[in-house]
Write an enzyme that holds these catalytic residues in place. Sequence first.
Site, short mmCIF file in Angstrom:
data_model
loop_
_atom_site.label_atom_id
_atom_site.label_comp_id
_atom_site.label_asym_id
_atom_site.label_seq_id
_atom_site.Cartn_x
_atom_site.Cartn_y
_atom_site.Cartn_z
N LYS A 228 0.81 -1.22 0.00
CA LYS A 228 0.00 0.00 0.00
C LYS A 228 0.84 1.26 0.00
O LYS A 228 2.03 1.25 0.31
CB LYS A 228 -0.96 -0.01 1.19
CG LYS A 228 -2.14 -0.97 0.95
CD LYS A 228 -3.20 -0.86 2.02
CE LYS A 228 -4.32 -1.85 1.71
NZ LYS A 228 -5.32 -1.87 2.78
N ARG A 262 -3.01 -9.65 6.02
CA ARG A 262 -3.49 -9.84 4.64
C ARG A 262 -2.42 -9.34 3.67
O ARG A 262 -2.11 -8.15 3.67
CB ARG A 262 -4.80 -9.05 4.47
CG ARG A 262 -5.42 -9.11 3.09
CD ARG A 262 -6.66 -8.21 3.05
NE ARG A 262 -7.28 -8.22 1.74
CZ ARG A 262 -6.89 -7.45 0.75
NH1 ARG A 262 -5.90 -6.61 0.88
NH2 ARG A 262 -7.51 -7.51 -0.43
C1 YH5 Z 1 -7.61 -4.16 4.07
O1 YH5 Z 1 -6.71 -3.39 4.42
N1 YH5 Z 1 -7.55 -3.81 1.54
S1 YH5 Z 1 -8.24 -3.97 -1.09
C2 YH5 Z 1 -3.82 -0.29 -2.70
C3 YH5 Z 1 -2.56 -0.80 -2.96
C4 YH5 Z 1 -2.26 -2.11 -2.68
C5 YH5 Z 1 -3.23 -2.93 -2.14
C6 YH5 Z 1 -0.79 -0.40 -4.43
N2 YH5 Z 1 -9.24 -5.20 1.10
C7 YH5 Z 1 -8.00 -4.35 2.72
O2 YH5 Z 1 -5.28 -4.45 -0.96
N3 YH5 Z 1 -9.70 -5.90 3.38
C8 YH5 Z 1 -8.33 -4.34 0.59
O3 YH5 Z 1 -1.65 0.06 -3.47
C9 YH5 Z 1 -9.05 -5.21 2.43
N4 YH5 Z 1 -8.32 -4.87 5.00
C10 YH5 Z 1 -9.33 -5.72 4.65
N5 YH5 Z 1 -9.97 -6.38 5.65
C11 YH5 Z 1 -6.94 -2.77 -1.21
C12 YH5 Z 1 -5.56 -3.33 -1.33
C13 YH5 Z 1 -4.51 -2.44 -1.90
C14 YH5 Z 1 -4.80 -1.12 -2.18
#
Ligand code: YH5
Length: 288
Positions: A228, A262
């Site tokens: 993230k 996660r």
């Molecule tokens: C979370 O924190 N996040 S979807 C932006 C990024 C990389 C990854 C490159 N679902 C979560 O994974 N569910 C998502 O930048 C989630 N907690 C829970 N429980 C977003 C994601 C991501 C977003």
Amino acid sequence: MSSCSNSSRLLCGSRELDLSRAHVMGILNVTPDSFSDGGRFNQRDAALRHVEQMLAEGATLIDVGGESTRPGASPVPVAQELERVVPMVEAIASRFDVVISVDTSAPEVMSAAAAAGAGLINDVRALEREGALEAARASGLPVCLMHRQGEPDSMQLAPRYASVLDEVNAYLQSRVEACEAAGLARDRLLLDPGFGFGKSLEHNLQLFARLADLRPAGLPVLVGVSRKSMIGQALDRPVDQRLFGGLALAALAVDAGACIIRVHDVAATCDAVRMAEAVRLARSPSII
Ligand code: YH5
């Protein structure tokens, strides 16, 4: 025994999760626009190979998501989400012994995924959609309630808080109360502060620093920071160079008591999590 939650067994449909130890949840995106994986795992066989690999690397949960909730993402029609998620849940459930989490806010997807073999509902909107509380209650599955400010298409534009921890805690407390009022027992609930969901770097760091103070106390905590922007901003790294920062955060999260981490990068995270757990256990050894 050092434990990441008060009650140590979480019933996830036909499977059980031992919450006296930390778990790694592997992310399986089934969205065509998935950013980090470039949509490569959209094909079913490739997705199943990816699941198999994450399990071999030590994941004990797989989070299947058909709606992109990344910053700037636009909503996906429910029919499309059902089409992406449900056959994938069925395919995983018939082949692998793993808890399948479904990353959705749509009540229709919750019900259909539960019938197809899902073991956990992961809702970034904390069951706020109309009908979601009822669908989750009827599924019998545990639910992860996440905090967010705003909606994915605009949430990162100008996030504002008087006190981010107080506001996240007040929100999670109110959602736990809404769940209990709807007949969802407290022992079925997990909490997530929602890193990156309507939060600046400073908000994310403040929340992370106070992870152990997340409320209601005693409920298991899930943390999602993999790749993230809080890592990108803190270290000035593009998305493909955020693993080391993510591993540091995974270890810190486990030390602060988080139960489920996660992530995209399962093998590396499993080592970081196991190492942090070994140290945590040495701090408060079990009395035999
Ligand atoms: C979370 O924190 N996040 S979807 C932006 C990024 C990389 C990854 C490159 N679902 C979560 O994974 N569910 C998502 O930048 C989630 N907690 C829970 N429980 C977003 C994601 C991501 C977003």
